[in-house]
Enzyme design. Structure first.
Site, mmCIF file in Angstrom:
data_model
loop_
_atom_site.group_PDB
_atom_site.id
_atom_site.type_symbol
_atom_site.label_atom_id
_atom_site.label_comp_id
_atom_site.label_asym_id
_atom_site.label_seq_id
_atom_site.Cartn_x
_atom_site.Cartn_y
_atom_site.Cartn_z
ATOM 1 N N TRP A 67 0.814 -1.215 0.000
ATOM 2 C CA TRP A 67 0.000 0.000 0.000
ATOM 3 C C TRP A 67 0.845 1.262 0.000
ATOM 4 O O TRP A 67 0.505 2.235 -0.684
ATOM 5 C CB TRP A 67 -0.985 -0.038 1.163
ATOM 6 C CG TRP A 67 -1.912 -1.204 1.008
ATOM 7 C CD1 TRP A 67 -1.998 -2.319 1.789
ATOM 8 C CD2 TRP A 67 -2.837 -1.414 -0.065
ATOM 9 N NE1 TRP A 67 -2.923 -3.201 1.278
ATOM 10 C CE2 TRP A 67 -3.447 -2.680 0.146
ATOM 11 C CE3 TRP A 67 -3.215 -0.666 -1.182
ATOM 12 C CZ2 TRP A 67 -4.410 -3.197 -0.728
ATOM 13 C CZ3 TRP A 67 -4.178 -1.184 -2.044
ATOM 14 C CH2 TRP A 67 -4.753 -2.427 -1.810
ATOM 15 N N ASP A 96 -1.470 6.721 6.044
ATOM 16 C CA ASP A 96 -2.532 5.833 5.604
ATOM 17 C C ASP A 96 -2.794 4.862 6.748
ATOM 18 O O ASP A 96 -2.001 3.968 7.019
ATOM 19 C CB ASP A 96 -2.085 5.082 4.343
ATOM 20 C CG ASP A 96 -3.093 4.033 3.882
ATOM 21 O OD1 ASP A 96 -4.129 3.860 4.543
ATOM 22 O OD2 ASP A 96 -2.825 3.388 2.849
ATOM 23 N N LYS A 139 -12.203 -1.849 7.029
ATOM 24 C CA LYS A 139 -11.454 -2.678 7.980
ATOM 25 C C LYS A 139 -12.017 -2.480 9.401
ATOM 26 O O LYS A 139 -12.564 -3.398 9.980
ATOM 27 C CB LYS A 139 -9.969 -2.301 7.978
ATOM 28 C CG LYS A 139 -9.371 -1.990 6.627
ATOM 29 C CD LYS A 139 -9.052 -3.214 5.813
ATOM 30 C CE LYS A 139 -8.234 -2.841 4.589
ATOM 31 N NZ LYS A 139 -7.870 -3.987 3.758
#
Length: 363
Positions: A102, A175, A199
């Site tokens: 990511w 992030d 999530k």
């Protein structure tokens, strides 16, 4: 019905109590005779939902008044573009710490809008993934911002410390898609925090952005309106029709977190869950984890069987025991147990017990 424990990395399981409440309210929300999905986002009933969700989130994370909370679309990936378009100047520099898929993807996207500089990357040391300490690299005060990912879901790598610039002038952008709300934070250490919802926040379709106010209003002229922090802030995140059902469910999750004692209690639960699972992995050598102990994720526990020929059998038998979505990411293989806030201790206990029995039969 068999008790199912869903270890999916995302979209992930939601708290059972939240799902039950949403089910109960599905057809007749607040006595209106309609679903929350069917009311105007600009009407008083939904405005109350939006305002309460933000208030509960601010309370949970102790968000100071000089930070704005935005509920946006585009997920975490949308913010890979939104961040540089909103807080970096044309021809500016963004700096990056790469620790997994990511953060690598965020750097690649930022390259379209800034000159990117990679300050450090995770590496294998004695067979274990390690993130270089900041004594080995530094953030330039000439950078428009510094970006990193606090928890990499694919490799199961989590960073518990916050990078610092030498003079605190460079905004730290994090992030936090996969570990936000899993523990308390000091919001003032960051310029921008963003997170895809699927999530620890709610269902997919929503992105949460927490941005320091001095970083709003400096966006580039070509920034799309949908990603423009200033426009979204002025309109209460309703410049366009927002994903109302996702926002509503996120608000229910925030309420649920408060009833569970807040983020300090949640951090204790997550520590207990992850320790139990890592102890099982480390106990005999039948299983292995390739992340150094200092960087093991409390949200995404990755592991492999020493004999990979048993992988398919492990997954098949786990599923028959109600332990689903344990297959590791295709890029790394093996297994991955995502144990976000909604995963109860009983689910981790059931997985650890299954792993022990599987080892007894096949070790």
């Amino acid at each position: 019905m068999q008790n199912i424990f869903n270890f999916s990395a995302g979209p992930a399981m939601l708290p059972k109590e939240v799902m039950q409440q949403a089910q109960d309210e599905m057809l007749n929300w607040r006595g209106l005779g309609t679903s929350v999905m069917e009311v105007s986002h600009r009407g008083k009933p939904f405005i109350e939902v939006a305002e309460k969700a933000e208030a509960d989130l601010r309370e949970l994370l102790s968000i100071p008044c000089n930070y704005t909370v935005l509920f946006m679309q585009g997920g975490g990936r949308g913010q890979f573009s939104a961040v540089p378009m909103n807080i970096s100047k044309q021809g500016g520099v963004s700096q990056h710490l790469l620790t997994g898929q990511w953060s690598v993807s965020a750097e690649a996207e930022a390259r379209k809008y800034t000159k990117t500089e990679i300050l450090a990357e995770s590496a294998l040391v004695d067979g274990k993934i390690v993130v270089p300490d900041q004594t080995l690299w530094s953030i330039s005060d000439q950078a428009d911002y510094f970006h990193y990912c606090t928890n990499e879901t694919v490799d199961g790598v989590e960073i518990d410390w916050v990078p610092k610039s030498d003079n605190d002038a460079v905004p730290i952008v994090a992030d936090m898609s996969s570990n936000i709300l899993s523990k308390p934070l000091n919001i003032e250490e960051y310029g921008v925090i963003y997170a895809g919802a699927q999530k620890n926040i709610g269902p997919s379709g929503l992105a949460l952005v927490i941005v320091r106010n001095d970083l709003i209003g400096i966006e580039r002229e070509q920034t799309p309106s949908i990603f423009n922090y200033q426009l979204q802030a002025k309109s209460g995140s309703m410049y366009n029709t927002p994903p109302t059902f996702s926002w509503y469910l996120a608000g229910l999750v925030f309420e649920w977190l408060k009833t569970k004692g807040g983020l300090a209690k949640m951090a204790q639960r997550n520590q207990e869950k992850s320790e139990l699972l890592y102890q099982q992995i480390d106990s005999t050598g039948f299983y292995k984890n390739n992340v150094h102990e200092s960087f093991r994720s409390k949200m995404n526990v990755t592991f492999q069987l020493q004999d990979s020929s048993l992988d398919a059998m492990f997954l098949e038998q786990a599923e028959s025991h109600g332990l689903v979505a344990l297959k590791g990411h295709r890029a790394v293989g093996g297994m991955r147990a995502s144990i976000y806030n909604a995963m109860p201790l009983e689910g981790v206990q059931a997985l650890a017990g299954f792993m022990k029995e599987f080892e007894r039969k096949h070790g």
